[in-house]
Write an enzyme that holds these catalytic residues in place. Structure first.
Site, PDB file in Angstrom:
ATOM      1  N   ASP A 159      10.083  -7.948   9.798  1.00 46.42           N
ATOM      2  CA  ASP A 159      10.281  -9.249   9.137  1.00 46.42           C
ATOM      3  C   ASP A 159      11.635  -9.875   9.416  1.00 46.42           C
ATOM      4  O   ASP A 159      11.894 -10.994   8.978  1.00 46.42           O
ATOM      5  CB  ASP A 159      10.170  -9.085   7.615  1.00 46.42           C
ATOM      6  N   ASP A 193       8.825  -1.611   9.923  1.00 48.14           N
ATOM      7  CA  ASP A 193      10.063  -1.775   9.195  1.00 48.14           C
ATOM      8  C   ASP A 193       9.751  -1.495   7.713  1.00 48.14           C
ATOM      9  O   ASP A 193       8.593  -1.513   7.309  1.00 48.14           O
ATOM     10  CB  ASP A 193      10.541  -3.223   9.414  1.00 48.14           C
ATOM     11  N   PHE A 194      10.776  -1.232   6.915  1.00 46.11           N
ATOM     12  CA  PHE A 194      10.518  -0.940   5.496  1.00 46.11           C
ATOM     13  C   PHE A 194      10.693  -2.189   4.623  1.00 46.11           C
ATOM     14  O   PHE A 194       9.721  -2.791   4.187  1.00 46.11           O
ATOM     15  CB  PHE A 194      11.424   0.218   5.026  1.00 46.11           C
ATOM     16  N   ASP A 195      11.965  -2.616   4.428  1.00 47.17           N
ATOM     17  CA  ASP A 195      12.225  -3.729   3.504  1.00 47.17           C
ATOM     18  C   ASP A 195      11.726  -5.057   4.068  1.00 47.17           C
ATOM     19  O   ASP A 195      12.100  -5.443   5.173  1.00 47.17           O
ATOM     20  CB  ASP A 195      13.725  -3.838   3.223  1.00 47.17           C
TER      21      ASP A 195
HETATM   22 MG    MG Z   1      13.053  -5.799   7.019  1.00 44.30          MG
END
Ligand code: MG
Length: 267
Positions: A207, A28-30
């Site tokens: 996350d 995932d990125f953010d």
């Molecule tokens: Mg995320």
């Protein structure tokens, strides 16, 4: 790395060490590669993240980012152009960027989103929210409000109803409600990438609630005998992923530390 790992998680890490080209590392990125910031446009990978991904790619591992953002934005913020053979799946897999071709491919955005855009101001009124236009989705952020969690909860129902009226769904996240078409999720995206690349081991790190389908996909792969590792980029805001992860690390700095260990392991 931890002796508490399940046999299939340990096997996945062993495959990465001995046969990196048979391993897919997806992120995932953010909140995973990049720390969560108040202004989503200022989001950038934690120092060293992109370099570590590039180092793993150089050693033959397949690298992917699967994000709710447009693919082009994640590529630009992440500076992923130099990560050999990398794939970025944007909008939960509706868009795809490949490092090999440096192009984004995607079907046209659904027209139902225009109707949602037109009705949103009537629902939000003077509320202290920030509406992020994502092209293939619209995200309502409550992070800047006085009571971010309270407003998020108050908006959940009306926004779900709005989405449902137009045949769309709401993806709840950390102080954000995202309206988008159904049928796109990180699990389906990850699964098809695994099939396409023919890898024999997979690692996924996330996350947030939107990462749960990807966790499900790795669980399904494991049930079918494919080794996999689940990494939770821990935060105070979301605990749903913790219980299911093989490794819990301390947010993006912890992810970068883990990547550094993996780079050393594969050398
Ligand atoms: Mg995320």
């Amino acid at each position: 790395m931890g002796t508490h790992l399940t046999p299939l998680a340990r096997q996945a890490l062993a495959t990465l060490r001995t046969h990196p080209s048979r391993t897919l590392l997806a992120f995932d990125f953010d909140g995973t590669l990049a720390p969560i910031v108040e202004d989503p446009e200022k989001s950038r990978p934690y120092p060293g993240a992109t370099e570590a991904l590039a180092a793993l790619a150089e050693r033959g591992a397949r690298i992917a980012v699967i994000t709710g953002r447009p693919a082009e934005v994640a590529v630009r913020y992440g500076q992923f152009e130099g990560v050999e053979g990398m794939t970025v799946l944007g909008h939960y897999g509706a868009e795809r960027w490949d490092q090999a071709t440096k192009t984004v491919t995607a079907p046209p955005p659904p027209p139902a989103l225009d109707a949602v855009r037109a009705e949103l101001p009537g629902i939000l009124g003077a509320m202290d929210v920030w509406v992020e236009e994502k092209g293939r989705a619209v995200a309502v952020h409550t992070r800047r409000a006085k009571d971010p969690q309270g407003l998020w909860e108050a908006l959940r129902q009306p926004i779900a109803e709005l989405a449902a009226r137009h045949g769309l769904i709401v993806e709840p996240g950390r102080l954000v409600l995202e309206i988008r078409p159904a049928g796109m999720d990180k699990g389906a995206a990850l699964h098809s990438l695994v099939e396409e690349t023919g890898v024999t081991a997979v690692l996924y790190a996330g996350d947030d609630l939107g990462d749960l389908p990807a966790f499900d996909a790795v669980d399904a792969l494991r049930e079918a005998g494919t080794p996999g590792v689940l990494v939770c980029s821990g935060s105070e805001e979301v605990t749903a992923l913790r219980d299911r992860a093989d490794l819990v690390v301390a947010g993006p700095p912890g992810v970068v530390e883990l990547l550094g260990q993996l780079v050393n392991d594969v050398s």
